[in-house]
Design a protein around this motif. Structure first.
Motif, short mmCIF file in Angstrom:
data_model
loop_
_atom_site.label_atom_id
_atom_site.label_comp_id
_atom_site.label_asym_id
_atom_site.label_seq_id
_atom_site.Cartn_x
_atom_site.Cartn_y
_atom_site.Cartn_z
N LEU A 12 0.84 -1.21 0.00
CA LEU A 12 0.00 0.00 0.00
C LEU A 12 0.87 1.25 0.00
O LEU A 12 0.61 2.20 -0.76
CB LEU A 12 -0.92 -0.02 1.22
N ARG A 13 1.92 1.27 0.83
CA ARG A 13 2.82 2.44 0.87
C ARG A 13 3.52 2.63 -0.47
O ARG A 13 3.66 3.77 -0.95
CB ARG A 13 3.85 2.26 1.99
N LEU A 14 3.96 1.53 -1.08
CA LEU A 14 4.64 1.64 -2.37
C LEU A 14 3.71 2.20 -3.45
O LEU A 14 4.12 3.01 -4.28
CB LEU A 14 5.16 0.27 -2.80
N ALA A 15 2.45 1.78 -3.42
CA ALA A 15 1.49 2.26 -4.42
C ALA A 15 1.27 3.76 -4.31
O ALA A 15 1.18 4.46 -5.33
CB ALA A 15 0.17 1.52 -4.26
N PHE A 16 1.22 4.28 -3.10
CA PHE A 16 0.95 5.71 -2.92
C PHE A 16 2.22 6.56 -2.98
O PHE A 16 2.15 7.77 -2.82
CB PHE A 16 0.20 5.94 -1.61
N ARG A 17 3.36 5.93 -3.19
CA ARG A 17 4.59 6.68 -3.45
C ARG A 17 4.83 6.87 -4.94
O ARG A 17 5.71 7.62 -5.33
CB ARG A 17 5.79 5.95 -2.83
N ASP A 18 4.07 6.15 -5.75
CA ASP A 18 4.21 6.23 -7.22
C ASP A 18 3.38 7.41 -7.72
O ASP A 18 2.15 7.35 -7.77
CB ASP A 18 3.72 4.92 -7.83
N ARG A 19 4.05 8.50 -8.09
CA ARG A 19 3.32 9.72 -8.48
C ARG A 19 2.50 9.51 -9.75
O ARG A 19 1.39 10.02 -9.86
CB ARG A 19 4.32 10.85 -8.69
N ALA A 20 3.04 8.77 -10.71
CA ALA A 20 2.29 8.53 -11.95
C ALA A 20 1.02 7.73 -11.66
O ALA A 20 -0.06 8.02 -12.20
CB ALA A 20 3.16 7.80 -12.96
N ALA A 21 1.14 6.73 -10.78
CA ALA A 21 -0.03 5.94 -10.43
C ALA A 21 -1.06 6.78 -9.67
O ALA A 21 -2.27 6.64 -9.87
CB ALA A 21 0.38 4.73 -9.59
N LEU A 22 -0.58 7.68 -8.81
CA LEU A 22 -1.50 8.53 -8.06
C LEU A 22 -2.32 9.43 -8.99
O LEU A 22 -3.49 9.71 -8.73
CB LEU A 22 -0.73 9.39 -7.05
N LEU A 23 -1.68 9.91 -10.05
CA LEU A 23 -2.41 10.75 -11.01
C LEU A 23 -3.59 10.00 -11.61
O LEU A 23 -4.68 10.55 -11.77
CB LEU A 23 -1.47 11.23 -12.11
N LEU A 24 -3.38 8.73 -11.95
CA LEU A 24 -4.45 7.94 -12.55
C LEU A 24 -5.44 7.43 -11.52
O LEU A 24 -6.63 7.28 -11.80
CB LEU A 24 -3.86 6.77 -13.33
N MET A 25 -4.97 7.16 -10.31
CA MET A 25 -5.87 6.62 -9.29
C MET A 25 -6.75 7.69 -8.67
O MET A 25 -7.89 7.42 -8.31
CB MET A 25 -5.06 5.92 -8.19
N LEU A 26 -6.23 8.92 -8.53
CA LEU A 26 -6.97 9.95 -7.80
C LEU A 26 -7.27 11.19 -8.64
O LEU A 26 -8.42 11.62 -8.72
CB LEU A 26 -6.18 10.36 -6.54
N ALA A 27 -6.26 11.77 -9.27
CA ALA A 27 -6.48 13.02 -9.99
C ALA A 27 -7.39 12.83 -11.19
O ALA A 27 -8.31 13.63 -11.43
CB ALA A 27 -5.14 13.61 -10.43
N ALA A 28 -7.17 11.78 -11.98
CA ALA A 28 -7.97 11.58 -13.20
C ALA A 28 -9.46 11.41 -12.90
O ALA A 28 -10.30 12.07 -13.52
CB ALA A 28 -7.43 10.38 -13.98
#
Length: 412
Positions: A12-28
């Motif tokens: 879980l911590r690794l997933a939320f450290r990935d900025r590109a993934a965060l853009l698609l998971m939350l910002a998009a």
């Protein structure tokens, strides 16, 4: 159990450290929800509720049941929801729909009442709902009202058939009297049901009564659920990345059983999807003032949706041949599930076989639940979507475990 939990929290911590993934998971999903709200007029106050739906009713039947259906559309109970217009010609009604002048045309054909009241094996003349594809939500409401009416009619018809059968078996009437008695039972059922409210709407009279349905209460979870598929498939991709980088093999030589590693990775995918959904629902609720319903039903539905989606993420990890393939297929799966499940548009306009196919997606079941909650429902209204999502997750998890055992791990 502690080892499984630690592995899950680490992922879980690794997933939320990935900025590109965060853009698609939350910002998009946030931005797409905002855009849909602007397009639908949600933020301008022009389209907060579904009301005054224009429709045309053509009553060519003119008998008991045809008149009863017209009375339903013109009832005071549906006065704020519908704006019906009577028309004499079916062709003119269809033309108005084609010209986008109305949401739907309900055509009650001649002989409809007579076919219901006829002998038991006679086919029933069908009522036609000619819907406007440009107004899927409004035409869907009209179709639901017609279906509710027809369901009650069919219930009365079947009850008549059962009653006549029992009368014949007990010797109260002769077989040659069956058609006449069935017609009389159906006629009385139609007369008794004509004055009943088949659809009952609740208005907002105080804070304890559910508000009108907010269109964003459907769109926001639709976007969140679509990008949930990215989160769970990205979790599977990260397992393969760890395998290539040597992190996973080192973990397997530690004093941790391979089953614990598998369970921890599965838990990490679940935690990531759950965190994403809770952040999106909480954020859209605060920013867009969406009333999701009671927090316990919402939490139960979210957990079930993530569980079902995580099953697809784990399965994809086992059947693909590396991070690149998982990423590509995962993106395609996200889009296909979004379309089939109704994240982009109401699937009510799809062919029946396509709507049935959409039931393999967690999107479809979860959106059914969110729609019920948005309309003021509770646990009693969402138990079926929750059970379906849990069953989906269990089936996919069982298949994944079978593949994992057969291959002796994550490698192929």
């Amino acid at each position: 159990m502690n080892k499984i939990l630690l592995i899950g929290l680490k992922d879980l911590r690794l997933a939320f450290r990935d900025r590109a993934a965060l853009l698609l998971m939350l910002a998009a999903p946030f931005l797409l929800t905002l855009g849909l709200g602007l397009v639908t007029g949600r933020f301008s106050g022009t389209s907060n509720t579904i009301q005054s739906i224009p429709l045309i009713v053509v009553n060519q039947d003119g008998e008991d049941l045809g008149n009863a259906l017209v009375d339903v559309f013109q009832s005071a109970n549906l006065d704020e929801l519908l704006d019906p217009t009577l028309e004499s010609y079916a062709a003119a009604a269809r033309a108005a729909v084609d010209a986008d002048q109305t949401a739907a045309a309900v055509i009650i054909p001649a002989g409809f009442s007579a076919s219901v009241f006829a002998q038991m094996d006679a086919p029933v003349v069908q009522v036609e709902v000619y819907s406007n594809p440009a107004r899927p939500t409004s035409s869907g409401v009209v179709k639901a009202i017609v279906e509710s009416f027809l369901n009650q009619v069919e219930t009365g018809r079947v009850s008549g058939i059962v009653s006549v059968t029992q009368l014949i078996q007990n010797g109260y009437i002769q077989p040659n009297q069956a058609a006449q008695v069935a017609a009389e039972i159906g006629r009385r059922a139609g007369q008794n049901g004509a004055g009943q409210d088949l659809i009952r709407l609740q208005g907002q009279v105080d804070e304890n009564v559910s508000p009108p349905f907010d269109v964003l209460a459907y769109m926001a979870p639709g976007m969140a659920l679509m990008f949930l598929m990215f989160a769970v498939t990205n979790g599977g991709r990260m397992i393969q990345v760890e395998q290539l980088q040597g992190t996973l093999p080192r973990l397997l030589v530690a004093p941790v059983h391979i089953a614990q590693v598998f369970a921890g990775k599965a838990l990490g995918i679940f935690f990531t999807g759950l965190a994403q959904m809770l952040i999106l629902i909480g954020g859209t609720g605060l920013l867009f003032q969406i009333r999701w319903g009671g927090w316990l039903p919402v939490l139960a539905l979210v957990m079930a949706a993530v569980f079902g989606a995580a099953g697809w993420g784990l399965l994809l990890t086992m059947v693909t041949r590396g991070p690149g393939q998982t990423s590509g297929i995962g993106t395609a799966l996200m889009l296909v599930f979004g379309i089939l499940g109704g994240s982009f548009t109401n699937p009510g306009g799809f062919p029946p076989w396509l709507r049935t196919l959409g039931r393999i997606t967690p999107n479809a079941w979860a959106l059914d639940g969110f729609l019920e909650l948005g309309l003021g429902g509770g646990f009693a209204d969402i138990w079926l979507p929750i059970l379906a999502l849990i069953a989906m997750g269990l089936i996919l998890f069982a298949i994944t475990v079978g593949l994992f055992i057969r291959r002796g791990g994550f490698s192929r």
